[in-house]
Design a protein around this motif. Structure first.
Motif, PDB file in Angstrom:
ATOM      1  N   LEU A 292      11.336   3.291  19.902  1.00  0.00           N
ATOM      2  CA  LEU A 292      12.364   1.149  20.000  1.00  0.00           C
ATOM      3  C   LEU A 292      12.110   0.314  18.708  1.00  0.00           C
ATOM      4  CD1 LEU A 292      11.599   1.118  24.110  1.00  0.00           C
ATOM      5  CD2 LEU A 292      13.985   1.907  22.698  1.00  0.00           C
ATOM      6  N   ARG A 293      10.682   0.535  18.222  1.00  0.00           N
ATOM      7  CA  ARG A 293      10.250  -0.446  17.593  1.00  0.00           C
ATOM      8  C   ARG A 293      11.218  -0.240  16.480  1.00  0.00           C
ATOM      9  NH1 ARG A 293       5.501  -3.437  16.577  1.00  0.00           N
ATOM     10  NH2 ARG A 293       4.508  -2.212  18.267  1.00  0.00           N
ATOM     11  N   ASN A 294      10.951   1.157  15.661  1.00  0.00           N
ATOM     12  CA  ASN A 294      11.846   1.787  14.423  1.00  0.00           C
ATOM     13  C   ASN A 294      13.005   1.798  14.758  1.00  0.00           C
ATOM     14  OD1 ASN A 294       9.731   2.910  13.948  1.00  0.00           O
ATOM     15  ND2 ASN A 294       9.724   5.088  14.960  1.00  0.00           N
ATOM     16  N   LEU A 295      14.499   1.648  15.916  1.00  0.00           N
ATOM     17  CA  LEU A 295      15.464   1.438  16.011  1.00  0.00           C
ATOM     18  C   LEU A 295      15.525   0.194  15.496  1.00  0.00           C
ATOM     19  CD1 LEU A 295      16.779   3.298  19.073  1.00  0.00           C
ATOM     20  CD2 LEU A 295      17.266   3.778  16.674  1.00  0.00           C
ATOM     21  N   HIS A 296      14.971  -0.901  16.071  1.00  0.00           N
ATOM     22  CA  HIS A 296      15.176  -2.504  15.923  1.00  0.00           C
ATOM     23  C   HIS A 296      14.800  -2.993  14.572  1.00  0.00           C
ATOM     24  CE1 HIS A 296      13.933  -3.331  20.471  1.00  0.00           C
ATOM     25  NE2 HIS A 296      15.316  -2.888  20.173  1.00  0.00           N
ATOM     26  N   ARG A 297      13.904  -2.042  13.836  1.00  0.00           N
ATOM     27  CA  ARG A 297      13.607  -2.526  12.574  1.00  0.00           C
ATOM     28  C   ARG A 297      14.687  -1.607  11.645  1.00  0.00           C
ATOM     29  NH1 ARG A 297       7.329  -0.790  11.149  1.00  0.00           N
ATOM     30  NH2 ARG A 297       6.390  -2.183  12.508  1.00  0.00           N
ATOM     31  N   GLN A 298      15.427  -0.508  11.707  1.00  0.00           N
ATOM     32  CA  GLN A 298      16.391  -0.339  11.090  1.00  0.00           C
ATOM     33  C   GLN A 298      17.547  -1.376  11.440  1.00  0.00           C
ATOM     34  OE1 GLN A 298      17.092   3.625  12.488  1.00  0.00           O
ATOM     35  NE2 GLN A 298      14.734   4.619  11.861  1.00  0.00           N
ATOM     36  N   GLN A 299      17.640  -1.610  12.438  1.00  0.00           N
ATOM     37  CA  GLN A 299      18.473  -2.752  13.179  1.00  0.00           C
ATOM     38  C   GLN A 299      18.994  -3.741  12.061  1.00  0.00           C
ATOM     39  OE1 GLN A 299      19.657  -3.130  17.252  1.00  0.00           O
ATOM     40  NE2 GLN A 299      20.950  -4.677  16.937  1.00  0.00           N
ATOM     41  N   GLU A 300      17.492  -4.292  12.208  1.00  0.00           N
ATOM     42  CA  GLU A 300      16.680  -5.112  10.991  1.00  0.00           C
ATOM     43  C   GLU A 300      17.231  -5.050   9.826  1.00  0.00           C
ATOM     44  OE1 GLU A 300      13.199  -6.616  12.754  1.00  0.00           O
ATOM     45  OE2 GLU A 300      13.726  -7.373  14.350  1.00  0.00           O
ATOM     46  N   LEU A 301      17.208  -4.349   9.352  1.00  0.00           N
ATOM     47  CA  LEU A 301      17.320  -3.833   8.292  1.00  0.00           C
ATOM     48  C   LEU A 301      18.626  -3.488   7.442  1.00  0.00           C
ATOM     49  CD1 LEU A 301      14.633  -0.957   7.648  1.00  0.00           C
ATOM     50  CD2 LEU A 301      14.772  -3.702   6.366  1.00  0.00           C
ATOM     51  N   ALA A 302      19.303  -2.744   8.452  1.00  0.00           N
ATOM     52  CA  ALA A 302      20.836  -2.941   8.337  1.00  0.00           C
ATOM     53  C   ALA A 302      21.719  -4.487   8.105  1.00  0.00           C
ATOM     54  CB  ALA A 302      21.226  -1.954   9.380  1.00  0.00           C
ATOM     55  N   GLU A 303      21.141  -4.877   9.485  1.00  0.00           N
ATOM     56  CA  GLU A 303      21.605  -6.201   8.964  1.00  0.00           C
ATOM     57  C   GLU A 303      21.591  -7.142   8.128  1.00  0.00           C
ATOM     58  OE1 GLU A 303      20.550  -8.287  13.074  1.00  0.00           O
ATOM     59  OE2 GLU A 303      21.556  -6.775  14.337  1.00  0.00           O
ATOM     60  N   ASN A 304      19.768  -6.847   7.788  1.00  0.00           N
ATOM     61  CA  ASN A 304      20.216  -7.925   6.400  1.00  0.00           C
ATOM     62  C   ASN A 304      20.471  -7.315   5.179  1.00  0.00           C
ATOM     63  OD1 ASN A 304      18.039  -9.302   8.210  1.00  0.00           O
ATOM     64  ND2 ASN A 304      16.560  -8.236   7.559  1.00  0.00           N
ATOM     65  N   LEU A 305      20.437  -5.884   4.899  1.00  0.00           N
ATOM     66  CA  LEU A 305      21.771  -5.601   3.949  1.00  0.00           C
ATOM     67  C   LEU A 305      22.868  -6.254   4.431  1.00  0.00           C
ATOM     68  CD1 LEU A 305      21.624  -3.649   1.862  1.00  0.00           C
ATOM     69  CD2 LEU A 305      22.210  -1.883   3.284  1.00  0.00           C
ATOM     70  N   SER A 306      23.342  -6.003   5.358  1.00  0.00           N
ATOM     71  CA  SER A 306      24.738  -6.670   5.235  1.00  0.00           C
ATOM     72  C   SER A 306      25.136  -8.373   4.912  1.00  0.00           C
ATOM     73  CB  SER A 306      25.294  -6.366   6.803  1.00  0.00           C
ATOM     74  OG  SER A 306      26.805  -6.458   7.234  1.00  0.00           O
ATOM     75  N   GLN A 307      24.150  -8.706   5.821  1.00  0.00           N
ATOM     76  CA  GLN A 307      23.741 -10.654   5.263  1.00  0.00           C
ATOM     77  C   GLN A 307      23.689 -10.312   3.439  1.00  0.00           C
ATOM     78  OE1 GLN A 307      24.421 -12.612   6.850  1.00  0.00           O
ATOM     79  NE2 GLN A 307      24.120 -14.400   5.174  1.00  0.00           N
ATOM     80  N   THR A 308      22.587  -9.265   3.090  1.00  0.00           N
ATOM     81  CA  THR A 308      22.415  -9.754   1.848  1.00  0.00           C
ATOM     82  C   THR A 308      23.584  -9.284   0.816  1.00  0.00           C
ATOM     83  OG1 THR A 308      19.996  -9.582   2.192  1.00  0.00           O
ATOM     84  CG2 THR A 308      20.820  -9.195   0.177  1.00  0.00           C
ATOM     85  N   GLN A 309      23.976  -7.813   1.338  1.00  0.00           N
ATOM     86  CA  GLN A 309      25.936  -7.900   0.130  1.00  0.00           C
ATOM     87  C   GLN A 309      26.515  -8.888   0.227  1.00  0.00           C
ATOM     88  OE1 GLN A 309      26.104  -4.048   2.906  1.00  0.00           O
ATOM     89  NE2 GLN A 309      24.943  -2.748   1.122  1.00  0.00           N
ATOM     90  N   HIS A 310      26.870  -9.440   1.619  1.00  0.00           N
ATOM     91  CA  HIS A 310      27.779 -10.357   1.567  1.00  0.00           C
ATOM     92  C   HIS A 310      27.786 -11.575   1.104  1.00  0.00           C
ATOM     93  CE1 HIS A 310      30.475 -13.014   4.006  1.00  0.00           C
ATOM     94  NE2 HIS A 310      29.616 -14.265   4.141  1.00  0.00           N
ATOM     95  N   GLU A 311      26.277 -12.048   1.310  1.00  0.00           N
ATOM     96  CA  GLU A 311      25.643 -13.351   0.174  1.00  0.00           C
ATOM     97  C   GLU A 311      25.924 -13.037  -1.260  1.00  0.00           C
ATOM     98  OE1 GLU A 311      21.559 -14.155   1.001  1.00  0.00           O
ATOM     99  OE2 GLU A 311      21.982 -15.055   3.198  1.00  0.00           O
TER     100      GLU A 311
END
Length: 699
Positions: free
Chosen positions: A343-362
């Motif tokens: 679960l920790r790894n899934l949460h980290r992957q989700q956070e990384l995906a969200e951060n990557l999406s946010q970064t790409q948007h920025e």
């Protein structure tokens, strides 16, 4: 007897062994094969390695000649001994000879059973192996494959031969029961498989289903579920906060929810519990509201992250013949810990995906903003010509040379060309060649390896690599030294280059835009700039005119900078006074657009009124840096006047400069005091208010 068997028997008769001994124990056995030379020494390239500083790198070698094994010393530093005797050159060996090199002893034998007589007497075990192609004696494995390269274990005890090969481990597949593993071993194998599969899941539901199914396959339970707390409520002890993610039951009725008492106990203590014989205990879920028996034994294990409980695994048995034991509790708790990690790894992957999406948007937004900011301000004909050149040159891969005085906006032109080209999604990297020394410029352009020079504490990527699939702008290219010009020319032509201190060739895809305010043709004629590099850069040339050659753009640029600095500083300057605009239009702007930007910024910060006045403009008296002799004269302000009018204005200006002191004015003008008085009366010149009494007193 067949010929093949005769050859085999003869080869078997010539086989011999080196039994290696260190201290009081035999540590290895090396098989000697006719036709192969065995090297002995300290270097790792030897077949037998002796890790002792007293041994030479290539100390000795062993080979068969004329049907007899021979030892040869390779002029070693500390010598090779057979028994107490130091040998010189070639020495024929006989069975039983003991070779001594440094601290190591190597017994030469043809019958292994004789070599280990003292081993058996010392009580060391004689091992056996299931490998039909190997013999194990006294803890040493002797390979019998006879394949080239099948050297045995080195004298250091490290194996150098491949004994087994397998593409996939059986522990991650289905385990047959006939293996005869004990229960703990089977549980560990199944847990290994579950942990491996949990790590590959992509969502929480898959993790929960996999965990509950793995527990059912390995423990004595027939119903259970995985419960999780929502993110942000970790550590809660309230049953209502738990959410069931996955459940399973192999009996009727369906899965029965866990009790509040059990939840509170596990969430509070953070420990797994096993409760047996709970048929009559409703607090543990043994009976439902009607008194029907639902469970005989219960296991509840916490899912923990950073000492906080984030969920539960709840299982139970409804059959008296299936009673969970402490090993089942251990297994369930181990699965719960693996679920927490998954679960920790899934949460980290989700956070990384969200951060990557946010970064790409920025990045996308910044690109849009940057694209808006790089538009060239102005509507003069010369600036429109520059914009047309940019539009034509941007789609190509051609090298571009931008010329113009300092401050005209050469980098802005380069950015506009980059973002109008197919490379706009790639990086835009800019480097000022005049700001760095020759050594640092080479490092900045091509990078350097760690330790390439003093201060190079780590590898650095150069601007060429950083601009891969993008655009590299080199400002002030005329300041580049001759040695760097040669290496730069090679990279510019598409050849691989190397980092400073490196040897690995690096090839990149970069479009180069160069800019300069120097006369490159003159630099080529004087030998300061390479002729071949000049022609390589001079593919497409764009000349950016100075601001004084496009006075129509001055007001538009000033208003643009005014709005920009109003937004940055929070001021509300409404505009420029007519005198301020007139002064800016008449000024020569030796610093070009950069100077205009700085003048407006200062005026916005220091202006005291709602409008910027002429006195708020801090204009310099510097001469124009270049092209001053070629430029047309500024617009004349001459007005045709009579000599009397000119004389009147000159006398009036001198009087004002002397504070209306007639004596000093006469001296400056070089006339008599009486002559000055006559001209004052003639031109009806009068002092300002407040100076009349002093004027009369002076008379």
């Amino acid at each position: 007897m067949p010929l093949a068997k005769e050859w085999s028997d003869s080869q078997s008769h010539m086989l011999a062994y080196l039994v290696i001994r260190e201290g009081t124990k035999w540590t290895d056995v090396f098989r000697l094969v006719p036709g192969r030379t065995v090297s002995i020494g300290r270097a790792a390239t030897n077949q037998i390695v002796i890790k002792d500083e007293r041994a030479s790198r290539n100390h000795a070698e062993l080979f068969m000649t004329r049907g007899q094994w021979t030892l040869r010393d390779l002029e070693s530093r500390n010598g090779t001994f057979v028994g107490p005797k130091q040998i010189r050159g070639d020495y024929p060996l006989t069975p039983g000879d003991v070779i001594r090199i440094a601290h190591c002893q190597l017994a030469f034998v043809e019958d292994l059973s004789k070599a280990f007589a003292d081993t058996a007497a010392a009580g060391q075990p004689v091992l056996t192996t299931n490998d039909e192609d190997a013999t194990v004696i006294g803890g040493a494995v002797v390979a019998e494959t006879g394949e080239i390269g099948d050297s045995s274990v080195l004298s250091t005890g490290e194996p150098a031969n491949i004994t087994h090969r397998r593409g996939q481990t059986r522990f991650l597949g289905s385990m047959p029961t006939e293996l005869g593993l004990p229960k703990v071993g089977q549980a560990a194998t199944k847990l290994c498989k579950i942990a491996f599969e949990l790590a590959s899941q992509t969502d929480v539901a898959s993790v929960a289903h996999l965990a509950i199914n793995g527990i059912f396959d390995s423990t004595q339970v027939d119903a259970g579920a995985v419960w999780l707390l929502p993110r942000g409520k970790e550590g809660s002890s309230n049953l209502a906060d738990l959410q069931m993610i996955a459940s399973r039951t192999d009996v009727e009725p369906s899965y029965h929810k866990l009790s509040q008492f059990l939840v509170s106990t596990v969430l509070r203590d953070g420990e797994a519990v096993l409760a047996r014989n709970i048929e009559g205990d409703s607090s543990l879920g043994g009976r439902d509201s009607k008194g029907d028996i639902l469970a005989t034994s219960v296991i509840c294990a916490p899912i923990r992250q950073d000492k906080k409980v984030v969920g539960l695994i709840h299982t139970y048995s409804t059959q008296a013949s299936r009673i969970p034991d402490p090993d089942d509790l251990e297994f369930t708790l181990a699965v719960a810990d693996n679920v927490a990690l998954a679960l920790r790894n899934l949460h980290r992957q989700q956070e990384l995906a969200e951060n990557l999406s946010q970064t790409q948007h920025e990045i996308l937004q910044l690109r849009k903003q940057l694209g808006a900011e790089i538009s060239l301000i102005g509507a003069s004909p010369v600036l429109e010509a520059v914009q047309h050149q940019i539009a034509r040159a941007a789609p190509s891969r051609a090298t571009v040379l931008i010329r113009g005085e300092s401050g005209v906006g050469k980098e802005l032109v380069a950015r506009a060309m980059h973002y109008a080209s197919p490379r706009k999604k790639g990086p835009f990297v800019c480097l000022n060649c005049a700001a760095l020394s020759e050594t640092l410029l080479e490092s900045e352009l091509f990078g350097h390896e760690k330790g390439a020079f003093t201060g190079a504490t780590e590898r650095k990527i150069g601007k060429f690599e950083a601009a891969h699939q993008g655009t590299l702008m080199l400002d002030e290219i005329g300041e580049m030294s001759s040695p760097i010009q040669a290496k730069f020319l090679r990279a510019l032509e598409g050849h691989p280059f190397e980092r400073v201190g490196g040897s690995q060739p690096i090839k990149v895809d970069v479009r180069v835009i160069a800019s300069t305010n120097r006369d490159l043709e003159k630099a080529v004629a004087e030998g300061h700039f390479r002729r071949d590099l000049y022609f390589r850069l001079h593919v497409v040339e764009i000349y950016v005119p100075p601001l004084r050659k496009r006075p129509e753009d001055i007001v538009e640029l000033a208003n643009y900078f005014l709005d920009r600095f109003n937004a940055e500083t929070g001021r509300k300057i409404r505009g420029f006074t007519p005198d301020a605009l007139f002064r800016m239009q008449q000024y020569r702007w030796p610093g070009n657009v950069r100077e205009l930007k700085n003048v407006v910024e200062r005026a916005v910060v220091l202006a005291r009124g709602d409008f910027i006045e002429a006195d708020d403009l801090n204009l310099s008296n510097l001469a124009i840096a270049s092209e001053s002799s070629e430029l047309p004269a500024p617009k004349s302000t001459y007005q045709p006047l009579s000599l009397d009018e000119i004389e009147k204005r000159h006398i009036l200006a001198t009087l004002k400069a002397t504070s209306w002191n007639k004596s000093r004015t006469a001296v400056i003008l070089g006339v008599e005091r009486s002559t000055l008085d006559r001209k004052i009366r003639r031109y009806d010149l009068k002092p300002p208010v407040g100076r009349e009494e002093a004027w009369k007193g002076e008379e």
